[in-house]
Design an enzyme around this catalytic site. Structure first.
Site, PDB file in Angstrom:
ATOM      1  N   LYS A 168     -30.357 -10.058  38.240  1.00 44.08           N
ATOM      2  CA  LYS A 168     -29.174 -10.033  37.367  1.00 44.08           C
ATOM      3  C   LYS A 168     -28.222  -8.923  37.805  1.00 44.08           C
ATOM      4  CE  LYS A 168     -31.726 -11.667  33.313  1.00 44.08           C
ATOM      5  NZ  LYS A 168     -32.180 -11.338  31.934  1.00 44.08           N
TER       6      LYS A 168
ATOM      7  N   ASP B  47     -36.628 -11.751  19.476  1.00 43.54           N
ATOM      8  CA  ASP B  47     -36.810 -10.386  19.958  1.00 43.54           C
ATOM      9  C   ASP B  47     -37.567  -9.507  18.970  1.00 43.54           C
ATOM     10  OD1 ASP B  47     -35.586 -10.993  22.325  1.00 43.54           O
ATOM     11  OD2 ASP B  47     -33.651 -10.136  21.788  1.00 43.54           O
TER      12      ASP B  47
ATOM     13  N   TYR C 193     -22.955 -11.430  32.975  1.00 44.90           N
ATOM     14  CA  TYR C 193     -23.915 -11.137  34.035  1.00 44.90           C
ATOM     15  C   TYR C 193     -24.175 -12.368  34.884  1.00 44.90           C
ATOM     16  CZ  TYR C 193     -27.323 -12.725  30.466  1.00 44.90           C
ATOM     17  OH  TYR C 193     -27.986 -13.422  29.494  1.00 44.90           O
TER      18      TYR C 193
ATOM     19  N   HIS D 197     -35.174  -6.792  31.125  1.00 44.15           N
ATOM     20  CA  HIS D 197     -33.810  -6.321  30.909  1.00 44.15           C
ATOM     21  C   HIS D 197     -33.445  -6.384  29.433  1.00 44.15           C
ATOM     22  CE1 HIS D 197     -29.396  -7.425  30.547  1.00 44.15           C
ATOM     23  NE2 HIS D 197     -29.374  -6.171  30.970  1.00 44.15           N
TER      24      HIS D 197
ATOM     25  N   HIS E 229     -35.890  -8.932  28.184  1.00 41.72           N
ATOM     26  CA  HIS E 229     -36.052 -10.302  28.647  1.00 41.72           C
ATOM     27  C   HIS E 229     -36.329 -10.383  30.145  1.00 41.72           C
ATOM     28  CE1 HIS E 229     -33.032 -11.292  25.195  1.00 41.72           C
ATOM     29  NE2 HIS E 229     -34.263 -11.149  24.726  1.00 41.72           N
TER      30      HIS E 229
ATOM     31  N   ARG F  12     -30.336  -6.737  22.471  1.00 41.53           N
ATOM     32  CA  ARG F  12     -30.818  -7.965  23.112  1.00 41.53           C
ATOM     33  C   ARG F  12     -31.834  -7.568  24.180  1.00 41.53           C
ATOM     34  NH1 ARG F  12     -27.126 -12.403  22.174  1.00 41.53           N
ATOM     35  NH2 ARG F  12     -25.210 -11.714  21.136  1.00 41.53           N
TER      36      ARG F  12
ATOM     37  N   ASP G 291     -23.436 -17.717  35.839  1.00 35.78           N
ATOM     38  CA  ASP G 291     -22.763 -16.605  35.158  1.00 35.78           C
ATOM     39  C   ASP G 291     -22.912 -16.799  33.656  1.00 35.78           C
ATOM     40  OD1 ASP G 291     -21.962 -15.698  37.619  1.00 35.78           O
ATOM     41  OD2 ASP G 291     -19.834 -15.659  37.169  1.00 35.78           O
ATOM     42  N   ASN G 292     -23.296 -15.740  32.950  1.00 37.21           N
ATOM     43  CA  ASN G 292     -23.438 -15.764  31.499  1.00 37.21           C
ATOM     44  C   ASN G 292     -22.459 -14.787  30.873  1.00 37.21           C
ATOM     45  OD1 ASN G 292     -25.621 -17.533  31.782  1.00 37.21           O
ATOM     46  ND2 ASN G 292     -27.089 -15.865  31.888  1.00 37.21           N
TER      47      ASN G 292
END
Length: 199
Positions: free
Chosen positions: A76, A175, A136, A123, A66, A63, A51-52
């Site tokens: 995810k 990024d 997520y 994502h 990725h 962001r 879990d992040n």
């Protein structure tokens, strides 16, 4: 206890927008955000192992885009627990009829929606408020040797990010210099699951 969306396609879409049901009373509300049996009925049978949780302070922090390459790919399940974001998935599966196409949805603390993004999709998200928090679940742990990305503003993809004209989003150094889709040799095979409009 989770009220799932109905899908327009004959097959379940690879990327799924999920609408957990909230049970409210004078105290507030309760919601079940993940249930393995309920998600399995939607064809989401991965095992989440990490879990992040991220905080993005300025509005229009972006962001992405990725992904992790095989054999460390990540499914995810994304939700916004403070503020609001526009969350995006881009099909990067080689041979897919929707290669390079994207879908997106607003996820917010208010609406409680979640986006399931399987392996084979890049994502990213942009924050629509200050001080947004996003959590997520991932089906594999972070593997820096498998870390990859595509430019957020690649015109070949053409994501319609909901930002005022001329806005330059807050980006990480990484990024800001991600590769273009045209320079990416995808290691992700097309698995036959369609990318359909989000319900």
């Amino acid at each position: 206890m989770i009220l799932m969306a109905l899908y327009r396609a004959l097959m379940i879409s690879a990327v799924q927008l999920i609408h957990p049901r909230r049970f409210g009373d004078a105290r507030g509300w309760f919601t079940e955000v993940y249930s393995e049996p309920a998600f399995a009925k939607l064809g989401i049978d991965c095992r989440f192992v990490q879990d992040n949780h991220s905080l993005s302070v300025p509005k229009y922090t972006l962001r992405g885009l990725h992904f992790q390459t095989p054999p460390r790919g990540q499914d995810k399940l994304v939700r916004c627990v403070r503020g609001a974001i526009f969350d995006v998935a881009v099909d990067i599966r080689k041979g897919s009829p929707t290669y390079g196409q994207w879908v997106g949805a607003e996820l917010s603390a208010e609406n409680g929606h979640q986006l399931f993004i399987p392996i084979g999709f890049a994502h990213g998200f942009v924050t629509l408020d200050d001080n947004c928090e996003v959590t997520y679940k991932c089906s594999d742990t972070y593997a820096p040797e498998s870390d990859g990305g595509i430019r957020w503003d690649d015109t070949a993809i053409g994501i319609d990010w909901p930002m005022p004209a001329g806005t330059i989003p807050e980006l990480s150094a990484k990024d800001a210099v991600q590769q273009l889709l045209a320079d990416f040799d995808s290691p992700f095979p097309y698995d036959g699951r369609p990318l359909a409009p989000l319900a």
